[in-house]
Design a protein around this motif. Structure first.
Motif, PDB file in Angstrom:
ATOM      1  N   LEU A  68       8.598  -2.857   8.727  1.00 39.53           N
ATOM      2  CA  LEU A  68       7.630  -2.048   9.471  1.00 39.53           C
ATOM      3  C   LEU A  68       8.169  -1.710  10.857  1.00 39.53           C
ATOM      4  CD1 LEU A  68       4.308  -3.901   8.562  1.00 39.53           C
ATOM      5  CD2 LEU A  68       5.309  -1.893   7.478  1.00 39.53           C
ATOM      6  N   SER A  94       8.450   5.290  -0.289  1.00 40.74           N
ATOM      7  CA  SER A  94       7.176   5.377   0.429  1.00 40.74           C
ATOM      8  C   SER A  94       6.711   6.819   0.624  1.00 40.74           C
ATOM      9  CB  SER A  94       7.291   4.694   1.799  1.00 40.74           C
ATOM     10  OG  SER A  94       8.280   5.321   2.590  1.00 40.74           O
ATOM     11  N   HIS A  95       7.526   7.778   0.177  1.00 37.22           N
ATOM     12  CA  HIS A  95       7.117   9.196   0.143  1.00 37.22           C
ATOM     13  C   HIS A  95       6.778   9.750   1.524  1.00 37.22           C
ATOM     14  CE1 HIS A  95       7.063   8.922  -4.209  1.00 37.22           C
ATOM     15  NE2 HIS A  95       6.163   7.964  -4.170  1.00 37.22           N
ATOM     16  N   SER A  96       7.646   9.577   2.496  1.00 37.18           N
ATOM     17  CA  SER A  96       7.420  10.169   3.809  1.00 37.18           C
ATOM     18  C   SER A  96       7.470  11.689   3.714  1.00 37.18           C
ATOM     19  CB  SER A  96       8.485   9.688   4.798  1.00 37.18           C
ATOM     20  OG  SER A  96       8.339   8.308   5.050  1.00 37.18           O
ATOM     21  N   SER A 144       9.894   6.901   9.677  1.00 36.85           N
ATOM     22  CA  SER A 144       9.400   8.007   8.857  1.00 36.85           C
ATOM     23  C   SER A 144      10.497   9.032   8.589  1.00 36.85           C
ATOM     24  CB  SER A 144       8.208   8.686   9.542  1.00 36.85           C
ATOM     25  OG  SER A 144       7.112   7.812   9.626  1.00 36.85           O
ATOM     26  N   HIS A 148       0.791  -1.218   0.000  1.00 37.62           N
ATOM     27  CA  HIS A 148       0.000   0.000   0.000  1.00 37.62           C
ATOM     28  C   HIS A 148       0.827   1.273   0.000  1.00 37.62           C
ATOM     29  CE1 HIS A 148       0.807   0.569   4.320  1.00 37.62           C
ATOM     30  NE2 HIS A 148       0.679  -0.731   4.418  1.00 37.62           N
ATOM     31  N   SER A 149       2.036   1.250   0.566  1.00 40.07           N
ATOM     32  CA  SER A 149       2.771   2.504   0.700  1.00 40.07           C
ATOM     33  C   SER A 149       3.613   2.843  -0.523  1.00 40.07           C
ATOM     34  CB  SER A 149       3.678   2.463   1.938  1.00 40.07           C
ATOM     35  OG  SER A 149       4.709   1.521   1.762  1.00 40.07           O
ATOM     36  N   ILE A 150       3.683   1.948  -1.507  1.00 38.71           N
ATOM     37  CA  ILE A 150       4.405   2.229  -2.749  1.00 38.71           C
ATOM     38  C   ILE A 150       3.437   1.976  -3.897  1.00 38.71           C
ATOM     39  CG2 ILE A 150       6.463   1.746  -4.131  1.00 38.71           C
ATOM     40  CD1 ILE A 150       7.812   0.720  -1.637  1.00 38.71           C
ATOM     41  N   HIS A 207      13.164   7.397   6.266  1.00 35.00           N
ATOM     42  CA  HIS A 207      12.658   7.359   4.897  1.00 35.00           C
ATOM     43  C   HIS A 207      12.655   8.742   4.261  1.00 35.00           C
ATOM     44  CE1 HIS A 207      10.350   3.270   5.116  1.00 35.00           C
ATOM     45  NE2 HIS A 207      11.643   3.136   5.131  1.00 35.00           N
ATOM     46  N   ASP A 245       6.534  -7.638   7.584  1.00 40.33           N
ATOM     47  CA  ASP A 245       5.160  -7.346   7.174  1.00 40.33           C
ATOM     48  C   ASP A 245       4.299  -8.580   7.451  1.00 40.33           C
ATOM     49  OD1 ASP A 245       2.780  -6.763   5.918  1.00 40.33           O
ATOM     50  OD2 ASP A 245       3.694  -6.036   4.074  1.00 40.33           O
TER      51      ASP A 245
END
Length: 492
Positions: A121, A149-151, A139, A93-95, A142, A339
């Motif tokens: 995680l 993951s675009h933190s 976070s 989901h995060s990418i 990253h 995960d």
């Protein structure tokens, strides 16, 4: 001659590359005794090397030297890398841009399978949930490594006091980045947009909180020494009684060095620098209250239980005393776990079910030709050297299955199935097309959504070129920029 071997490796970090390198070197190309071999590596990240690229602190460039070995591995014609591919039952989901590849497609196309998926995680603190005033350390990491993951960047221009929960190397990495001048960081692999945010930082003090004492702190003496020698920050002195070993306790060599460094204190005298930091031992968070008003200058209130070590168990237990620490932001740095959506995840261990490099069934039986290495197999601990040693051991296990297996190893899959209800020994292909690819990957390559190692080397060279123009190690690209650059640089 043994039958052909086609190994799929899920994950593209150090453990994955060490296994690939070792296996390819022990089964040399064109060796008449070795079986025909292919090693295909899949990573959900578009760039290879995992934590080496997205976890190592930017001011530790020497740690990244292992990538030269990985580059050599990728020159073997039997090896292929496919980045931006998420293998699993559901998309990661995060990418959002990662290509989804069902695990069944791997099982249908390969004779052997290795999980090197790491622990991706963060472990959260049970007493303080993520909020506007509490974020996981991952976070921040990253953000300053430009992870896919675009933190979002932290509001460092509104923070004066930051509290880190956990006293491992990741905490010290973050503290060091925040307490170091951007002019010093500029020479390293720090993206320009990160430097811009750091240049506006108003962080004046970083508290590093741990529930146990200095003898139990997880950071290394190397990382501690770097903190002590920070040019623009000073350490708050530690109460001398805390630096005296309890009666009957003989510190190890590393513990003695830690105590000596802490007793000596920082290079800069306390109060002589614009920034400061502290190691707060024997404190455990029990709650976090937001500011009472909406004023940007108001701080949240972190409640800390005072603790002591139980001599019988060495566990931290509360003394009954508490205190409150005003802070702008809490960052929890308590480790990582795998995960839960990964096949063979063990909720109790928080990583994959495995034993001696083999994925095991819920009954503890080894599954045929399915393996795990690195953090995926052992949990989030160890450094690159221990990762390499583990990977080489797993490679030995794989080799023992390529030749006739030992009678001592019981391998079965009869009572264990994957989450989608498929027995793995029924799906791994004993006679795969050595150079064939899953159809999803073929389409992904044609659509420009799958990054191969040659693509990465083009991007890598351009990142280094851009960095040299700015007087730094490299200037990183994000996914969209890398994709656009590959399109523009492709032969017409």
């Amino acid at each position: 001659m043994p039958p052909p071997v086609k190994l799929a490796i899920i994950g593209g970090g150090p453990s994955a590359f060490y296994v690939a390198s070792r296996l390819l070197s022990l089964l040399p190309l064109n060796d008449t005794v070795s079986p025909p071999l292919r090693v295909h590596m899949y990573d959900r990240l578009w760039a290879p090397h995992g934590l080496v690229r997205y976890g190592v602190a930017p001011d530790h460039p020497e740690v990244k030297n292992c990538t030269h070995k990985f580059d050599m591995t990728a020159t073997d014609p039997r090896f292929r890398f496919f980045g931006n591919v998420n293998v699993g039952s559901t998309p990661f989901h995060s990418i959002p841009h990662a290509l989804h590849l069902p695990l069944t497609s791997i099982l249908n196309n390969y004779s052997h399978l290795l999980f090197a998926t790491g622990c991706t995680l963060p472990t959260l603190h049970p007493a303080i949930s993520p909020s506007a005033y509490c974020i996981p350390a991952l976070s921040l990491v990253h953000w300053y490594t430009q992870h896919p993951s675009h933190s979002s960047p932290p509001a460092l221009d509104k923070i004066s006091h930051l509290t880190l929960i956990g006293q491992g190397n990741v905490s010290l990495d973050i503290a060091r980045i925040l307490l170091t001048s951007p002019s010093v960081l500029r020479q390293y692999d720090v993206p320009e947009h990160v430097l811009e945010v750091l240049s506006r930082s108003t962080v004046k003090h970083v508290s590093i909180v741990g529930r146990r004492g200095p003898l139990e702190a997880a950071f290394t003496t190397k990382e501690l020494r770097e903190m002590i020698n920070l040019p623009e920050a000073s350490m708050i002195p530690i109460e001398p009684a805390l630096l005296t070993p309890p009666p009957g306790v003989t510190p190890t060599r590393q513990q003695r060095r830690t105590l000596e460094l802490l007793q000596k204190g920082s290079k800069n005298p306390p109060g002589s620098t614009p920034k400061s930091w502290s190691l707060d031992f024997y404190r455990s968070p029990t709650g976090l209250a937001p500011p009472s008003t909406a004023s940007a200058s108001d701080m949240a209130s972190l409640t800390l239980a005072h603790t002591r070590l139980d001599p019988a168990t060495s566990r931290a237990v509360p003394t009954g005393e508490t205190s409150t620490l005003p802070t702008s932001l809490v960052v929890t740095s308590l480790g990582f776990h795998a995960d839960p959506e990964t096949a063979f995840f063990d909720p109790a261990m928080r990583h994959l079910r495995s034993s001696a490099g083999r994925i095991t069934s819920s009954e503890g039986l080894a599954l045929k030709n399915i393996y795990a290495s690195g953090w995926a197999a052992n949990g989030a601990n160890g450094v690159l050297a221990s990762t390499m040693i583990d990977a080489y051991a797993v490679t030995g296990t794989i080799l023992s299955d390529i030749v006739p297996p030992s009678e001592a190893v019981k391998i079965t899959s009869a009572t264990s199935v994957l989450p989608m209800g498929i027995a793995p020994d029924k799906m791994l292909n004993p006679h795969p097309d050595l150079d064939g690819l899953p159809s999803e990957i073929v389409h992904g390559i044609n659509d420009g959504m799958v990054i191969q190692y040659d693509d990465w080397k083009v991007i890598d060279a351009e990142e280094v070129r851009r960095g040299e123009a700015l007087g730094k190690e490299r200037e990183r690209m994000g996914w969209k920029e890398a994709l656009s650059f590959l399109t523009l640089s492709a032969p017409s």
